[in-house]
Design a protein around this motif. Structure first.
Motif, short mmCIF file in Angstrom:
data_model
loop_
_atom_site.label_atom_id
_atom_site.label_comp_id
_atom_site.label_asym_id
_atom_site.label_seq_id
_atom_site.Cartn_x
_atom_site.Cartn_y
_atom_site.Cartn_z
N ARG A 11 9.83 46.05 10.10
CA ARG A 11 11.24 45.61 10.12
C ARG A 11 11.92 46.02 11.41
N ARG A 50 14.74 58.95 0.15
CA ARG A 50 14.15 57.72 0.71
C ARG A 50 14.87 56.48 0.20
N LYS A 51 14.59 55.36 0.86
CA LYS A 51 15.17 54.05 0.51
C LYS A 51 16.69 54.05 0.60
N ALA A 56 6.01 49.16 6.50
CA ALA A 56 7.09 48.20 6.23
C ALA A 56 8.32 48.52 7.08
N MET A 57 8.63 49.80 7.16
CA MET A 57 9.80 50.20 7.96
C MET A 57 9.59 49.85 9.44
N TYR A 58 8.40 50.13 9.96
CA TYR A 58 8.13 49.86 11.37
C TYR A 58 8.13 48.35 11.65
N CYS A 61 6.13 66.12 2.78
CA CYS A 61 5.94 64.71 3.14
C CYS A 61 4.52 64.39 3.62
N PHE A 62 3.79 65.36 4.17
CA PHE A 62 2.49 65.04 4.75
C PHE A 62 1.31 65.78 4.11
N CYS A 82 1.81 56.32 15.90
CA CYS A 82 0.62 56.04 15.09
C CYS A 82 0.92 56.35 13.63
N VAL A 83 0.25 55.61 12.77
CA VAL A 83 0.53 55.67 11.34
C VAL A 83 -0.77 55.43 10.58
N ALA A 97 9.91 61.89 8.98
CA ALA A 97 9.73 62.13 7.55
C ALA A 97 11.09 62.26 6.88
N VAL A 98 11.16 61.75 5.67
CA VAL A 98 12.37 61.82 4.84
C VAL A 98 11.95 62.42 3.50
N ILE A 118 17.71 56.05 5.79
CA ILE A 118 17.76 57.23 6.66
C ILE A 118 16.64 57.17 7.69
N GLY A 119 15.43 56.81 7.24
CA GLY A 119 14.31 56.70 8.17
C GLY A 119 14.59 55.67 9.26
N ASN A 170 -0.40 53.54 4.87
CA ASN A 170 0.95 54.06 4.61
C ASN A 170 1.93 52.89 4.53
#
Ligand SMILES: CC(C)(COP(=O)(O)OP(=O)(O)OC[C@H]1O[C@@H](n2cnc3c(N)ncnc32)[C@H](O)[C@@H]1OP(=O)(O)O)[C@@H](O)C(=O)NCCC(=O)NCCS
Length: 153
Positions: free
Chosen positions: A125, A87-88, A121-123, A28-29, A111-112, A81-82, A91-92, A116
């Protein structure tokens, strides 16, 4: 234990998950993956909230860690991380919500990377707002955005 779609469960992680967490981080990273020392720390240090999502075969498909600091009324999400194939499916978002609840503090920060988009977008929401920039935080010189969420009392 929390169970939801496709037999995915969220359970506490432990030092036994080191091998799977190392793989998840690398996938993931890439170059920004944590070194082994940090992974051991996140799986063993007291007070850290550590949760993993597992599939029907009990394999780790996602992980989150939170570091609560009651003195500052703030909990830091230190990693999430997923695996790409999972993803989608929310789960995250579910890991994030559970980690926030487990830390139980009024402020949550993380921090991001500034570019990314899926994470931002997830954060957004989830109610996070941009509060600061850490310049050249990542190995390639990219900036990090510090985001904060103020939780309802
Ligand atoms: C960022 C990350 C953790 C998000 O995990 P995720 O499980 O995909 O997150 P979610 O499923 O909750 O939300 C992601 C998207 O899926 C969508 N989604 C959720 N459930 C869905 C469903 N059932 N059907 C279709 N779309 C769905 C969400 O609406 C969201 O869409 P958007 O990106 O267009 O806004 C994941 O992309 C990842 O691991 N990235 C690499 C590591 C990383 O960057 N971590 C963050 C470091 S700060």
């Amino acid at each position: 234990m929390t169970t939801f779609s496709s037999a995915i469960c969220i359970v506490e992680a432990s030092w036994r998950d080191l091998g799977e967490l190392r793989n998840l981080e690398a996938v993931c990273f890439g170059e920004d993956a944590w070194p082994l020392f940090d992974l051991i720390g996140v799986l063993t240090l007291p007070r850290i909230v550590r949760l993993k999502a597992v599939n029907g075969d009990r394999k780790m498909v996602a992980f989150i860690a939170g570091d609560p600091n009651p003195d500052e009324k703030t909990g830091w999400i230190t990693t999430i991380a997923v695996l790409p194939a999972y993803r989608k499916q929310s789960i995250g978002s579910r890991l994030l919500k559970m980690c926030e609840e487990r830390m139980g503090l009024p402020f949550v920060r993380l921090c991001v990377r500034h570019d990314n988009k899926p994470a931002l977008a997830m954060y957004a929401r989830a109610g996070y707002r941009h509060v600061r920039v850490w310049r050249a935080y990542y190995h390639d010189g990219a900036d990090a955005l510090v985001l904060e969420k103020i939780r309802e009392a």
